[in-house]
Scaffold this motif. Structure first.
Motif, short mmCIF file in Angstrom:
data_model
loop_
_atom_site.label_atom_id
_atom_site.label_comp_id
_atom_site.label_asym_id
_atom_site.label_seq_id
_atom_site.Cartn_x
_atom_site.Cartn_y
_atom_site.Cartn_z
N ALA A 502 0.82 -1.21 0.00
CA ALA A 502 0.00 0.00 0.00
C ALA A 502 0.85 1.26 0.00
O ALA A 502 0.50 2.27 -0.65
N THR A 503 1.98 1.26 0.70
CA THR A 503 2.78 2.48 0.86
C THR A 503 3.35 2.99 -0.46
O THR A 503 3.15 4.17 -0.81
N PRO A 504 4.09 2.19 -1.22
CA PRO A 504 4.63 2.74 -2.48
C PRO A 504 3.56 3.14 -3.48
O PRO A 504 3.75 4.11 -4.23
N VAL A 505 2.45 2.43 -3.51
CA VAL A 505 1.38 2.80 -4.43
C VAL A 505 0.79 4.15 -4.05
O VAL A 505 0.60 5.03 -4.90
N LEU A 506 0.50 4.33 -2.77
CA LEU A 506 -0.09 5.60 -2.32
C LEU A 506 0.84 6.76 -2.62
O LEU A 506 0.40 7.82 -3.11
N ARG A 507 2.12 6.60 -2.36
CA ARG A 507 3.06 7.70 -2.59
C ARG A 507 3.24 7.99 -4.07
O ARG A 507 3.42 9.15 -4.47
N ALA A 508 3.20 6.96 -4.92
CA ALA A 508 3.29 7.17 -6.36
C ALA A 508 2.07 7.95 -6.86
O ALA A 508 2.19 8.84 -7.71
N VAL A 509 0.89 7.60 -6.34
CA VAL A 509 -0.33 8.31 -6.73
C VAL A 509 -0.25 9.77 -6.32
O VAL A 509 -0.58 10.68 -7.11
N HIS A 510 0.18 10.05 -5.11
CA HIS A 510 0.27 11.43 -4.63
C HIS A 510 1.32 12.22 -5.40
O HIS A 510 1.12 13.40 -5.73
N ALA A 511 2.46 11.57 -5.70
CA ALA A 511 3.52 12.26 -6.44
C ALA A 511 3.03 12.67 -7.83
O ALA A 511 3.28 13.80 -8.28
N ALA A 512 2.34 11.76 -8.51
CA ALA A 512 1.82 12.09 -9.84
C ALA A 512 0.78 13.18 -9.77
O ALA A 512 0.74 14.09 -10.63
N THR A 513 -0.07 13.16 -8.75
CA THR A 513 -1.11 14.18 -8.60
C THR A 513 -0.49 15.56 -8.39
O THR A 513 -0.91 16.56 -8.99
N LEU A 514 0.52 15.64 -7.52
CA LEU A 514 1.16 16.93 -7.23
C LEU A 514 1.84 17.50 -8.47
O LEU A 514 1.85 18.72 -8.68
N LYS A 515 2.40 16.64 -9.32
CA LYS A 515 3.03 17.12 -10.55
C LYS A 515 1.99 17.77 -11.48
O LYS A 515 2.23 18.82 -12.07
N VAL A 516 0.85 17.13 -11.62
CA VAL A 516 -0.21 17.68 -12.49
C VAL A 516 -0.71 19.01 -11.93
O VAL A 516 -0.90 19.98 -12.67
N LEU A 517 -0.92 19.07 -10.63
CA LEU A 517 -1.42 20.31 -10.02
C LEU A 517 -0.42 21.44 -10.20
O LEU A 517 -0.80 22.59 -10.48
N ASP A 518 0.86 21.14 -10.02
CA ASP A 518 1.88 22.18 -10.17
C ASP A 518 1.95 22.67 -11.61
O ASP A 518 2.14 23.88 -11.85
N GLU A 519 1.79 21.77 -12.56
CA GLU A 519 1.81 22.17 -13.98
C GLU A 519 0.64 23.05 -14.34
O GLU A 519 0.72 23.84 -15.30
N HIS A 520 -0.45 22.95 -13.60
CA HIS A 520 -1.66 23.74 -13.90
C HIS A 520 -1.84 24.89 -12.92
O HIS A 520 -2.95 25.40 -12.72
#
Length: 551
Positions: A502-520
């Motif tokens: 669960a831990t690496p999956v959750l952190r990968a999801v959050h990392a990808a989300t933060l990248k999209v938000l920062d780009e927008h």
């Protein structure tokens, strides 16, 4: 275009897998081994869990009762290859087609045996019907009293069989040797006994063959399933063509990207939901910048790319390659006894088209309708453990919500992983009577041989056999894997794998989300803080019944 499978030609030809499920053969072979088992039918109920129950219906006459392998093969074939069958649930961690092929192969072996038994029954039984009925009556009476806890009844059953043998000897010796009728009466008594001897040889050879295949499957090898007439050679072989089409439909449905959510049963086939983590914050533009509009699919696409790279880590730890897939989740009632796969122009070969997946992801986030989930799945322990993390992205008003849920499907029940054992009986020693010893018994008893012999002539019409001997009914909604899944959390290593994943999956999801938000140009401070809180909480996660709400 509907959900039908397009098929051309009369041979399977070169086939390209629709998707690699990453599953091992352990769970598949364990389930397939049930087709060759000679255990009592009621033992299948030992594999039932809290959510799914197998029904065993007894017949009118116990002498015609099937064993586990016979009933299992028949039930699986009818349910998974029947012309008017209901929709099936995907078997994650296992492949249903090899299981069905082993059921067909086991049925073929038994039919070859039954053809020989039918000939023996006709020449040694039907032609001397009065004697056959006499012996069957004696055996049925002995069957009723044998095994009784009352020792007097058991002794009576044995004495009854001895009395029948003495009567047969008297008939042979005392009748005159001249005339057709005395000789017929003499043959009437002897012929069923000769038939029993021939039948015992046939049944024993078949039983040894079935047990060898059972052992081979659980040992990781064994002989592959041989299914006659599964590949049509010319347009006139309609039964072979129908079998091939049904097997291809079965494989296509296994690869469907439509799954069903059934209340506290969770997503059918994936197991119950054991954990849930939510990142939900307001979308606020960065100071001095204008927020660039984006949709849920933009976030999902970035998360998909990030999850596909999970196996690439800084440490060489053997992290397995995940299967990342877009799922369309359709709601059904918790007590529903069947599911219906949607059809239409947006579905081909049980697969929702990509543009429709994108539309559902962006538009169907609130109210009625199907929902989109992004799933990352790990198939471990040779198919006996299936771990799935489902990610859903919703945007309502100014709030972006990223929800990650964990689903776990436990191992195949231990009933399917037991190898055949020699039949033994515990008896007292002759001299030291206070001590006991185990003696090996024959693989087949007299009752077993008689049962197979009387069933053989009726195998051409299974409904009659089911009426006389009984049958098993599979739990619904049916999928080969999830209805016989054992407990996961009682196995320490499997539980550890689920929690650690669960831990690496959750952190990968959050990392990808933060990248999209920062780009927008979205202010990410609140999202980052919330992500850190969730990251700290998942350090020590514990399984919960996340699908059961205390309300």
């Amino acid at each position: 275009m509907g959900a039908a499978v397009a098929i051309d030609g009369f041979g399977p030809g070169a086939q390209i897998p629709l998707q690699n499920t990453g599953g091992g053969t352990g769970a598949t072979n364990a389930l397939a081994s049930a087709a060759y088992r000679d255990s009592p039918l009621k033992t299948i109920q030992e594999a039932d869990n809290d959510l799914y129950k197998t029904t065993v219906k007894e017949g009118k006459w116990g002498l015609f009762s099937p064993d586990l392998g016979e009933a299992f093969s028949r039930a699986v074939q009818v349910r998974m290859l029947g012309g008017a069958r209901k929709a099936l649930i995907q078997s994650f961690g296992a492949e249903p087609q090899p299981v069905v092929e082993h059921c067909l192969a086991a049925t073929h072996l038994r039919r070859q045996r039954d053809i020989k038994l039918t000939l023996v029954t006709f020449f040694c039984g039907v032609l001397f019907l009065p004697g056959l009925l006499l012996w069957l009556g004696v055996i049925q009476l002995r069957r009723l009293v044998a095994g009784s806890e009352n020792k007097r009844n058991s002794a009576f059953g044995t004495a009854l069989l001895w009395a029948a043998g003495i009567f047969a000897a008297l008939v042979l010796l005392k009748l005159p040797f001249d005339g057709i009728l005395p000789n017929y009466l003499r043959a009437m008594v002897v012929a069923p006994v000769v038939g029993w001897f021939l039948a015992s040889r046939i049944c024993l050879n078949a039983a040894v063959d079935l047990r060898e295949r059972w052992t081979g499957l659980l040992g990781g090898g064994g002989v592959g399933p041989h299914v006659p007439k599964s590949v049509p050679q010319d347009p006139g072989e309609k039964s072979a063509e129908a079998l091939r089409v049904n097997l291809e439909k079965l494989s296509a449905e296994q690869q469907s990207n439509i799954v069903f959510y059934a209340g506290t049963k969770g997503i059918l086939g994936l197991g119950t939901r054991w954990g849930s983590w939510t990142l939900a914050e307001e979308l606020v533009p960065q100071p001095g910048k204008e927020l660039h509009a984006f949709r849920a699919w933009d976030v999902v696409r970035r998360i998909h790319d990030e999850l596909a790279l999970l196996e690439r880590g800084s440490l060489k730890t053997g992290f397995p390659k995940p299967t990342v897939k877009h799922w369309i989740v359709s709601p059904v009632g918790e007590g529903a006894d069947e599911v219906t796969r949607p059809e239409g122009d947006n579905i081909v070969h049980y697969q929702v088209k990509p543009h429709e997946i994108q539309r559902i992801c962006n538009d169907q986030q609130f109210g009625a309708g199907n929902r989109h989930y992004l799933g990352v799945q790990f198939t471990l322990w040779d198919g006996n453990l299936v771990l799935t993390m489902m990610v859903t992205v919703t945007s309502l008003h100014h709030t972006l919500r990223i929800e990650v849920t964990g689903h776990a499907l436990g191992p195949v029940h231990g009933l399917f992983t037991t190898k055949p054992k020699a039949k033994t009986k515990e008896v007292a020693k002759t001299v030291r009577f206070w001590e006991t010893k185990e003696i090996q018994q024959p693989l087949l008893t007299t009752n077993d041989i008689v049962r197979l012999a009387v069933r053989a002539p009726l195998t051409w019409y299974p409904p009659v056999l089911e009426f006389l001997g009984g049958k098993m009914s599979l739990p619904e909604p049916f999928g080969l894997r999830h209805v016989w899944a054992g407990p996961l959390w009682k196995n320490r290593f499997m539980a550890d794998d689920a929690i650690r994943m669960a831990t690496p999956v959750l952190r990968a999801v959050h990392a990808a989300t933060l990248k999209v938000l920062d780009e927008h140009n979205v202010e990410t401070e609140r999202f980052t803080n919330r992500s850190l809180v969730l990251g700290g909480g998942i350090q020590d996660p514990g399984p919960k019944k996340a699908d059961v709400y205390d309300a």
